[in-house]
Design an enzyme around this catalytic site. Sequence first.
Site, PDB file in Angstrom:
ATOM      1  N   GLU A 147      -3.295  -5.800 -10.342  1.00 50.93           N
ATOM      2  CA  GLU A 147      -3.233  -6.640  -9.036  1.00 50.93           C
ATOM      3  C   GLU A 147      -2.355  -6.018  -7.845  1.00 50.93           C
ATOM      4  O   GLU A 147      -2.802  -6.506  -6.947  1.00 50.93           O
ATOM      5  CB  GLU A 147      -2.943  -8.325  -9.503  1.00 50.93           C
ATOM      6  CG  GLU A 147      -4.138  -8.640 -10.365  1.00 50.93           C
ATOM      7  CD  GLU A 147      -5.407  -8.256 -10.094  1.00 50.93           C
ATOM      8  OE1 GLU A 147      -5.928  -8.527  -9.009  1.00 50.93           O
ATOM      9  OE2 GLU A 147      -6.226  -7.894 -10.974  1.00 50.93           O
ATOM     10  N   GLU A 155      -5.684  -4.202  -0.169  1.00 49.30           N
ATOM     11  CA  GLU A 155      -6.195  -5.289   1.017  1.00 49.30           C
ATOM     12  C   GLU A 155      -5.185  -4.925   1.855  1.00 49.30           C
ATOM     13  O   GLU A 155      -5.758  -5.137   2.982  1.00 49.30           O
ATOM     14  CB  GLU A 155      -5.862  -6.484   0.120  1.00 49.30           C
ATOM     15  CG  GLU A 155      -6.996  -7.054  -0.657  1.00 49.30           C
ATOM     16  CD  GLU A 155      -6.722  -8.198  -1.346  1.00 49.30           C
ATOM     17  OE1 GLU A 155      -5.989  -9.095  -0.991  1.00 49.30           O
ATOM     18  OE2 GLU A 155      -7.753  -8.787  -2.129  1.00 49.30           O
ATOM     19  N   GLU A 198      -1.314 -15.117  -6.692  1.00 47.20           N
ATOM     20  CA  GLU A 198      -2.652 -15.788  -6.746  1.00 47.20           C
ATOM     21  C   GLU A 198      -3.786 -14.646  -7.435  1.00 47.20           C
ATOM     22  O   GLU A 198      -4.722 -15.108  -8.044  1.00 47.20           O
ATOM     23  CB  GLU A 198      -3.008 -15.817  -5.287  1.00 47.20           C
ATOM     24  CG  GLU A 198      -4.502 -16.046  -4.920  1.00 47.20           C
ATOM     25  CD  GLU A 198      -5.023 -15.221  -3.927  1.00 47.20           C
ATOM     26  OE1 GLU A 198      -6.024 -14.298  -4.288  1.00 47.20           O
ATOM     27  OE2 GLU A 198      -4.565 -15.092  -2.699  1.00 47.20           O
ATOM     28  N   HIS A 199      -3.301 -13.443  -7.031  1.00 49.55           N
ATOM     29  CA  HIS A 199      -4.330 -12.405  -7.784  1.00 49.55           C
ATOM     30  C   HIS A 199      -4.127 -12.304  -9.295  1.00 49.55           C
ATOM     31  O   HIS A 199      -5.193 -12.414  -9.922  1.00 49.55           O
ATOM     32  CB  HIS A 199      -3.838 -10.996  -7.177  1.00 49.55           C
ATOM     33  CG  HIS A 199      -4.624 -10.435  -6.192  1.00 49.55           C
ATOM     34  ND1 HIS A 199      -5.466  -9.729  -6.228  1.00 49.55           N
ATOM     35  CD2 HIS A 199      -4.543 -11.073  -4.880  1.00 49.55           C
ATOM     36  CE1 HIS A 199      -6.037  -9.464  -4.861  1.00 49.55           C
ATOM     37  NE2 HIS A 199      -5.519 -10.130  -3.970  1.00 49.55           N
ATOM     38  N   HIS A 211       0.933 -13.883  -2.901  1.00 51.88           N
ATOM     39  CA  HIS A 211      -0.347 -13.368  -2.861  1.00 51.88           C
ATOM     40  C   HIS A 211      -0.463 -12.551  -4.013  1.00 51.88           C
ATOM     41  O   HIS A 211      -1.725 -12.549  -4.547  1.00 51.88           O
ATOM     42  CB  HIS A 211      -0.525 -12.278  -1.595  1.00 51.88           C
ATOM     43  CG  HIS A 211      -1.734 -11.816  -1.421  1.00 51.88           C
ATOM     44  ND1 HIS A 211      -2.008 -10.624  -0.787  1.00 51.88           N
ATOM     45  CD2 HIS A 211      -2.952 -12.112  -2.157  1.00 51.88           C
ATOM     46  CE1 HIS A 211      -3.430 -10.449  -0.519  1.00 51.88           C
ATOM     47  NE2 HIS A 211      -3.942 -11.340  -1.459  1.00 51.88           N
TER      48      HIS A 211
END
Length: 227
Positions: A215, A222, A139-140, A136
């Site tokens: 990030e 999140e 990806e950021h 994750h």
Amino acid sequence: KNGRTRSSSLVMKDDSSKFSFASLFSGEGAASPAATRGRSSATLEPHPSQRDHINPLNALYPPNKKAIEESAASLSSTSSSSPPLPFHPAVQSGVLSNGFSYVFLPNRSPPNRFEAHLQVFSGSSDELEPQQGIAHLTEHVAYMGSRKRERLFGTGSQTNAYTDFHHTVFYAACPTYSPNAGSFGAGPQPMLPMALDALCDVMEARCDPSRIEKERQAVLSEMTMVN
């Protein structure tokens, strides 16, 4: 693209160890060697990335598609069992000279728009326990580190990315032509080359320490919204 290069990559799995997100998100290290010495539950097993990847798109990989079609034809003539669902008649797939596989499917709704998806067959299930969260985070960093993606701003395009257990996907939903006049009064320009260029740039984004830290904070934010 279906089929990964198999190797004898093995990793150590210790069922008695306890993972903490602190090892990834707070800078704290894992258990000390002294704390883990003497444990007998550790075993060697293949790295998660060595497992077969199951995805519906694998069926459109040309060698697989041909085998499925031949198998369906054989079943229809020799067996009473139901054949597999047919492929969409308009779908086109292939492999470029560099090994990159692609799939095209015409889309009439909504009109005058298209979507381009870059799908990486790797996700959180490919992580070891001490690596949880890294897919994750990657990806950021890749998505936000793309400068060419910013060229789509103001064109009516939408871009985003997501990570799940088996995939990391970057995508752009764009109008077929830019709403703005091109350079030298050339008129609206096709958006597909710009979208593909932006997706390619995502895969070449720089992993600067400042970007990783920014990030990391976004991923933590999140995580609080989900949990």
